[in-house]
Design a protein around this motif. Structure first.
Motif, PDB file in Angstrom:
ATOM      1  N   GLU A 190      35.117  29.281  35.103  1.00  0.00           N
ATOM      2  CA  GLU A 190      36.515  29.603  35.386  1.00  0.00           C
ATOM      3  C   GLU A 190      36.620  30.572  36.563  1.00  0.00           C
ATOM      4  OE1 GLU A 190      38.086  31.112  31.747  1.00  0.00           O
ATOM      5  OE2 GLU A 190      38.231  29.131  30.784  1.00  0.00           O
ATOM      6  N   ARG A 191      35.747  31.548  36.600  1.00  0.00           N
ATOM      7  CA  ARG A 191      35.766  32.518  37.695  1.00  0.00           C
ATOM      8  C   ARG A 191      35.378  31.872  39.021  1.00  0.00           C
ATOM      9  NH1 ARG A 191      32.318  37.425  35.287  1.00  0.00           N
ATOM     10  NH2 ARG A 191      32.539  38.203  37.441  1.00  0.00           N
ATOM     11  N   ASN A 207      35.979  28.729  39.833  1.00  0.00           N
ATOM     12  CA  ASN A 207      37.136  27.929  40.243  1.00  0.00           C
ATOM     13  C   ASN A 207      38.268  28.810  40.765  1.00  0.00           C
ATOM     14  OD1 ASN A 207      35.823  25.564  39.491  1.00  0.00           O
ATOM     15  ND2 ASN A 207      36.690  25.565  37.426  1.00  0.00           N
ATOM     16  N   GLN A 208      38.481  29.942  40.135  1.00  0.00           N
ATOM     17  CA  GLN A 208      39.528  30.856  40.593  1.00  0.00           C
ATOM     18  C   GLN A 208      39.199  31.427  41.964  1.00  0.00           C
ATOM     19  OE1 GLN A 208      39.733  33.668  37.376  1.00  0.00           O
ATOM     20  NE2 GLN A 208      40.726  32.224  35.965  1.00  0.00           N
ATOM     21  N   ALA A 258      39.846  28.893  44.603  1.00  0.00           N
ATOM     22  CA  ALA A 258      41.272  28.733  44.878  1.00  0.00           C
ATOM     23  C   ALA A 258      41.806  29.825  45.795  1.00  0.00           C
ATOM     24  CB  ALA A 258      42.052  28.729  43.561  1.00  0.00           C
ATOM     25  N   ARG A 259      41.124  30.960  45.844  1.00  0.00           N
ATOM     26  CA  ARG A 259      41.557  32.069  46.703  1.00  0.00           C
ATOM     27  C   ARG A 259      41.005  31.978  48.120  1.00  0.00           C
ATOM     28  NH1 ARG A 259      40.319  35.005  41.857  1.00  0.00           N
ATOM     29  NH2 ARG A 259      38.350  35.763  42.727  1.00  0.00           N
ATOM     30  N   GLU A 286      31.845  35.919  43.225  1.00  0.00           N
ATOM     31  CA  GLU A 286      33.249  35.611  43.515  1.00  0.00           C
ATOM     32  C   GLU A 286      33.593  35.928  44.968  1.00  0.00           C
ATOM     33  OE1 GLU A 286      35.525  36.494  39.352  1.00  0.00           O
ATOM     34  OE2 GLU A 286      34.025  37.942  40.017  1.00  0.00           O
ATOM     35  N   GLN A 323      37.474  40.838  42.531  1.00  0.00           N
ATOM     36  CA  GLN A 323      38.132  39.590  42.203  1.00  0.00           C
ATOM     37  C   GLN A 323      39.225  39.193  43.180  1.00  0.00           C
ATOM     38  OE1 GLN A 323      39.414  39.476  38.142  1.00  0.00           O
ATOM     39  NE2 GLN A 323      39.387  37.278  38.072  1.00  0.00           N
ATOM     40  N   HIS A 324      39.876  40.173  43.757  1.00  0.00           N
ATOM     41  CA  HIS A 324      41.009  39.828  44.621  1.00  0.00           C
ATOM     42  C   HIS A 324      40.733  40.111  46.088  1.00  0.00           C
ATOM     43  CE1 HIS A 324      43.314  39.086  41.043  1.00  0.00           C
ATOM     44  NE2 HIS A 324      43.024  40.284  40.581  1.00  0.00           N
TER      45      HIS A 324
END
Length: 294
Positions: free
Chosen positions: A19-20, A22-23, A26-27, A229, A287-288
């Motif tokens: 999930e991480r 894929n996230q 997406a970013r 990530e 993460q961001h």
């Protein structure tokens, strides 16, 4: 009970990492090639049963650092029976005297650590003998020492283009897939994008410009448990994640796991082992953080 608990833990951890991944994908900026990231589950020091559990959850790509351990694991009866579509990645330093042993591994998918033209030649000639009449080429990546640390393997960044050119033009049994780096451990992302990742991005651009290769055809293998990530966000297409999926590794022959026999100072873990102890919280801090390729 142990197997049930292990199965549940591996399944839950793997699902979280997927999930991480894929996230993070997406970013990514739209300017980067839209290549879905490949998750390589690093099973170093872990038993075959844990590989099987991850395989049951849909994981297919697994990475190993040591030739002997990969040979043993890939030939384990349990894995041979229950994991017919497994894809093995070799992600450790490859010595020339171990090439034949490595290339004999069943379901070997990718050698990520070619760090010289001479090693490429040895792998090429060995694969030509092993494959016989088959025309299947062996996928390889070129490892670049982006941090310049003597403790890291990989060729100097300035040698990247010539080494890739050698593989593409002089090694017909090999299929050049992309570039790989380990990078400096413990980089603080609050200081900005990881310079080792940025270095690999720039070397890829040089390779593509010099050899007239499409950017999307040259993969990047960078990012591990503590920074995968961020690596994906800046363009990695292949991430190597182990401890988050399988738990911290144990090194039974290491001083880390044996009592200190003398009252002297405690042994200092190697950089690699130290990096594996970093908590998952550290990975979440990035993460961001998203940056563009340029």
């Amino acid at each position: 009970m142990w197997k049930v608990a292990m199965s549940e833990e591996v399944a839950k951890a793997l699902q979280s990492v997927v999930e991480r991944v894929n996230q993070a994908a997406a970013r990514r900026p739209k300017t980067l090639p839209a290549v879905p990231p490949r998750l390589v589950a690093v099973s170093k020091t872990k038993p075959p049963e844990m590989v099987v559990e991850a395989y049951k959850q849909g994981q297919r790509n697994f990475g190993e650092n040591y030739v002997n351990e990969l040979v043993d694991k890939a030939s384990d009866p349990l894995i041979l029976e229950l994991c017919p579509e497994i894809k093995w990645h070799f992600i450790g330093h490859l010595q020339k005297n171990n090439v034949n042993k490595l290339l004999g591994v069943q379901n070997l998918f990718l050698v990520e650590t070619i760090d010289s033209a001479k090693l490429a030649d040895r792998v090429n000639s060995s694969w030509q003998r092993i494959r016989g009449a088959s025309t299947q080429r062996l996928k390889v990546m070129v490892q670049v020492n982006t941090s310049g640390e003597q403790s890291k393997h990989g060729l100097p960044p300035e040698d990247t283009v010539n080494t890739v050119k050698h593989i593409v033009t002089q090694c017909p049994a090999l299929h050049f897939l992309g570039l790989m780096t380990i990078g400096r451990y413990g980089y603080d992302l609050t200081l900005g994008p990881n310079p080792d990742f940025q270095m690999l991005l720039s070397r890829r651009q040089e390779v593509c410009d010099s050899l007239k290769l499409p950017t999307e055809d040259v993969e990047l293998s960078m990012g591990m448990s503590t920074d995968f990530e961020h690596a994906i966000e800046v363009g990695s297409t292949n991430v190597r994640v182990g401890s988050i999926i399988f738990g911290n590794r144990e090194y039974p022959n290491s001083a880390l796991n044996t009592p200190n026999p003398s009252p002297g100072p405690s042994p200092v873990p190697s950089p690699e082992k130290t990096s594996k102890m970093v908590s998952e919280d550290a990975a979440k801090k990035m993460q961001h953080l998203t940056v563009s390729e340029r």
